[in-house]
Scaffold this motif. Structure first.
Motif, PDB file in Angstrom:
ATOM      1  N   LEU A  95      -0.247  -0.658 -11.979  1.00  0.00           N
ATOM      2  CA  LEU A  95      -0.855  -1.926 -11.582  1.00  0.00           C
ATOM      3  C   LEU A  95       0.099  -2.636 -10.644  1.00  0.00           C
ATOM      4  N   ILE A  96      -0.394  -3.059  -9.482  1.00  0.00           N
ATOM      5  CA  ILE A  96       0.374  -3.909  -8.586  1.00  0.00           C
ATOM      6  C   ILE A  96      -0.360  -5.242  -8.489  1.00  0.00           C
ATOM      7  N   ALA A  97       0.305  -6.314  -8.895  1.00  0.00           N
ATOM      8  CA  ALA A  97      -0.289  -7.647  -8.914  1.00  0.00           C
ATOM      9  C   ALA A  97       0.512  -8.587  -8.041  1.00  0.00           C
ATOM     10  N   GLU A  98      -0.194  -9.404  -7.264  1.00  0.00           N
ATOM     11  CA  GLU A  98       0.458 -10.466  -6.504  1.00  0.00           C
ATOM     12  C   GLU A  98       0.449 -11.726  -7.354  1.00  0.00           C
ATOM     13  N   THR A  99       1.615 -12.287  -7.576  1.00  0.00           N
ATOM     14  CA  THR A  99       1.747 -13.456  -8.435  1.00  0.00           C
ATOM     15  C   THR A  99       1.985 -14.711  -7.602  1.00  0.00           C
ATOM     16  N   ALA A 100       1.912 -15.858  -8.247  1.00  0.00           N
ATOM     17  CA  ALA A 100       2.147 -17.121  -7.551  1.00  0.00           C
ATOM     18  C   ALA A 100       3.606 -17.201  -7.094  1.00  0.00           C
ATOM     19  N   PRO A 101       3.868 -17.884  -5.990  1.00  0.00           N
ATOM     20  CA  PRO A 101       5.236 -17.985  -5.484  1.00  0.00           C
ATOM     21  C   PRO A 101       6.109 -18.955  -6.264  1.00  0.00           C
TER      22      PRO A 101
ATOM     23  N   LEU B 289       0.814  -1.213   0.000  1.00  0.00           N
ATOM     24  CA  LEU B 289       0.000   0.000   0.000  1.00  0.00           C
ATOM     25  C   LEU B 289       0.846   1.261   0.000  1.00  0.00           C
ATOM     26  N   GLU B 290       2.046   1.194   0.569  1.00  0.00           N
ATOM     27  CA  GLU B 290       2.959   2.340   0.524  1.00  0.00           C
ATOM     28  C   GLU B 290       3.383   2.662  -0.909  1.00  0.00           C
ATOM     29  N   ARG B 291       3.304   1.677  -1.789  1.00  0.00           N
ATOM     30  CA  ARG B 291       3.718   1.868  -3.175  1.00  0.00           C
ATOM     31  C   ARG B 291       2.586   2.407  -4.050  1.00  0.00           C
ATOM     32  N   CYS B 292       1.363   2.408  -3.540  1.00  0.00           N
ATOM     33  CA  CYS B 292       0.221   2.874  -4.320  1.00  0.00           C
ATOM     34  C   CYS B 292       0.305   4.383  -4.542  1.00  0.00           C
ATOM     35  N   GLU B 293      -0.219   4.792  -5.678  1.00  0.00           N
ATOM     36  CA  GLU B 293      -0.205   6.208  -6.049  1.00  0.00           C
ATOM     37  C   GLU B 293      -1.632   6.705  -6.212  1.00  0.00           C
TER      38      GLU B 293
ATOM     39  N   ALA C 276       7.750  -1.840 -13.655  1.00  0.00           N
ATOM     40  CA  ALA C 276       8.009  -0.833 -12.627  1.00  0.00           C
ATOM     41  C   ALA C 276       8.553  -1.446 -11.346  1.00  0.00           C
ATOM     42  N   GLY C 277       8.825  -2.759 -11.365  1.00  0.00           N
ATOM     43  CA  GLY C 277       9.425  -3.378 -10.195  1.00  0.00           C
ATOM     44  C   GLY C 277       8.835  -4.741  -9.900  1.00  0.00           C
ATOM     45  N   GLN C 278       9.587  -5.543  -9.184  1.00  0.00           N
ATOM     46  CA  GLN C 278       9.114  -6.828  -8.671  1.00  0.00           C
ATOM     47  C   GLN C 278       9.856  -7.119  -7.388  1.00  0.00           C
ATOM     48  N   TRP C 279       9.178  -7.778  -6.464  1.00  0.00           N
ATOM     49  CA  TRP C 279       9.783  -8.026  -5.159  1.00  0.00           C
ATOM     50  C   TRP C 279       9.087  -9.197  -4.476  1.00  0.00           C
TER      51      TRP C 279
ATOM     52  N   ALA D 296       5.515  10.703 -13.214  1.00  0.00           N
ATOM     53  CA  ALA D 296       6.735  11.365 -12.750  1.00  0.00           C
ATOM     54  C   ALA D 296       7.773  10.381 -12.257  1.00  0.00           C
ATOM     55  N   GLY D 297       7.341   9.344 -11.573  1.00  0.00           N
ATOM     56  CA  GLY D 297       8.289   8.336 -11.095  1.00  0.00           C
ATOM     57  C   GLY D 297       7.978   7.016 -11.738  1.00  0.00           C
ATOM     58  N   SER D 298       8.962   6.346 -12.307  1.00  0.00           N
ATOM     59  CA  SER D 298       8.683   5.135 -13.080  1.00  0.00           C
ATOM     60  C   SER D 298       8.714   3.883 -12.238  1.00  0.00           C
ATOM     61  N   SER D 299       9.275   3.923 -11.047  1.00  0.00           N
ATOM     62  CA  SER D 299       9.331   2.727 -10.219  1.00  0.00           C
ATOM     63  C   SER D 299       8.227   2.740  -9.184  1.00  0.00           C
ATOM     64  N   ALA D 300       7.924   1.558  -8.640  1.00  0.00           N
ATOM     65  CA  ALA D 300       6.890   1.445  -7.620  1.00  0.00           C
ATOM     66  C   ALA D 300       7.515   1.327  -6.240  1.00  0.00           C
ATOM     67  N   GLU D 301       8.555   2.084  -6.003  1.00  0.00           N
ATOM     68  CA  GLU D 301       9.163   2.091  -4.674  1.00  0.00           C
ATOM     69  C   GLU D 301       8.274   2.851  -3.711  1.00  0.00           C
ATOM     70  N   PRO D 302       8.262   2.458  -2.420  1.00  0.00           N
ATOM     71  CA  PRO D 302       7.444   3.190  -1.453  1.00  0.00           C
ATOM     72  C   PRO D 302       7.920   4.632  -1.345  1.00  0.00           C
TER      73      PRO D 302
END
Length: 254
Positions: A155-161, A59-63, A203-206, A224-230
């Protein structure tokens, strides 16, 4: 961009009495079950709890304005609303929407493939808890999400582990073998998601807490910012005015 007409997942989830019963009780066990006995445990207790540390990091990464697709019982919507963020949840389960409203969040009883408020203007769309599988057609879902986001939206998606790319016909079932109507679902690892996301900007994966996530920017001009960093500071903005599956490993039927 016109929305694809995918009604089947909505109807199946809405008729999933085991799912509604589990949400109202706040606990499982609950599973996705394939015809051959394959079972995928659903994390009902976690979904019905408050947002945990892994959720809060996402949620910190949401814009800006946030649309939570398949919001389930609303832990993420409630957390963002409590921060004064503009957020809406949608889910095809009435029980999920009711739970979200009780937590103080805003939610609509709606499929992602139906008309929605703010189309083309959302800053962030969430597909958590494996919801990239909605409808069983990842490319169609990504196209639909692109139509919901502003150009360059997140878009922030949770993927399979695990590294998986599959579509399965499943039921929702509980410990008493009560089953829902069948529907099509997809399970995607991050690598598979990126293959489907043609035209999207990475825009990122973690990985956090054993869960995996990927962030993508919709086709169009970059923000303005291309990454999804918090962000160091989360902006507080005015409020606006709806099923999840776990991304965990399947287990064999006993």
């Amino acid at each position: 961009m016109s929305a694809p007409r995918v009604a089947e997942p909505s109807a199946a989830w809405a008729a999933a009495d085991p799912y509604a019963s589990a949400l109202r009780a706040g606990r499982g066990p609950l599973f996705l079950r394939r015809a051959d006995g394959w079972l995928l445990p659903l994390e009902v207790e976690r979904w019905c709890a408050r947002a945990d540390a892994v959720d809060r990091d996402v949620l910190e990464r949401c814009e800006g304005t946030v649309l939570d697709v398949g919001c389930g019982p609303g832990r993420l919507v409630a957390e963002l609303a409590g921060r004064g963020r503009a957020v809406l949840g949608i889910d095809v389960s009435e029980a999920a929407v009711e739970h979200t409203l009780r937590l103080g969040g805003r939610a609509l009883h709606r499929s992602v493939f139906e008309p929605l408020p703010g189309e083309g203007r959302w800053d962030t769309v969430l597909l958590m808890d494996g919801n990239i599988g909605i409808g069983g057609d990842p490319r169609a879902l990504l196209d639909r999400v692109a139509g919901l986001l502003r150009p360059g939206g997140l878009l922030i998606a949770e993927t399979a582990p695990v590294d998986v790319d599959e579509r399965v016909r499943v039921h929702i079932t509980d410990a008493h073998a009560t089953v829902s109507a069948p529907f099509t679902w997809a399970r995607l690892g991050t690598r598979a998601l990126l293959r489907y996301a043609r035209g999207w900007e990475r825009a990122g994966q973690w990985t956090s807490g054993g869960r995996r996530f990927a962030a993508l920017r919709s086709p169009g001009s970059r923000s303005a910012g291309s990454s999804a960093e918090p962000p160091k500071r989360t902006a507080v903005i005015s409020s606006q005015r709806a099923r999840n599956t776990s991304a965990g490993r399947p287990v064999a039927d006993s």
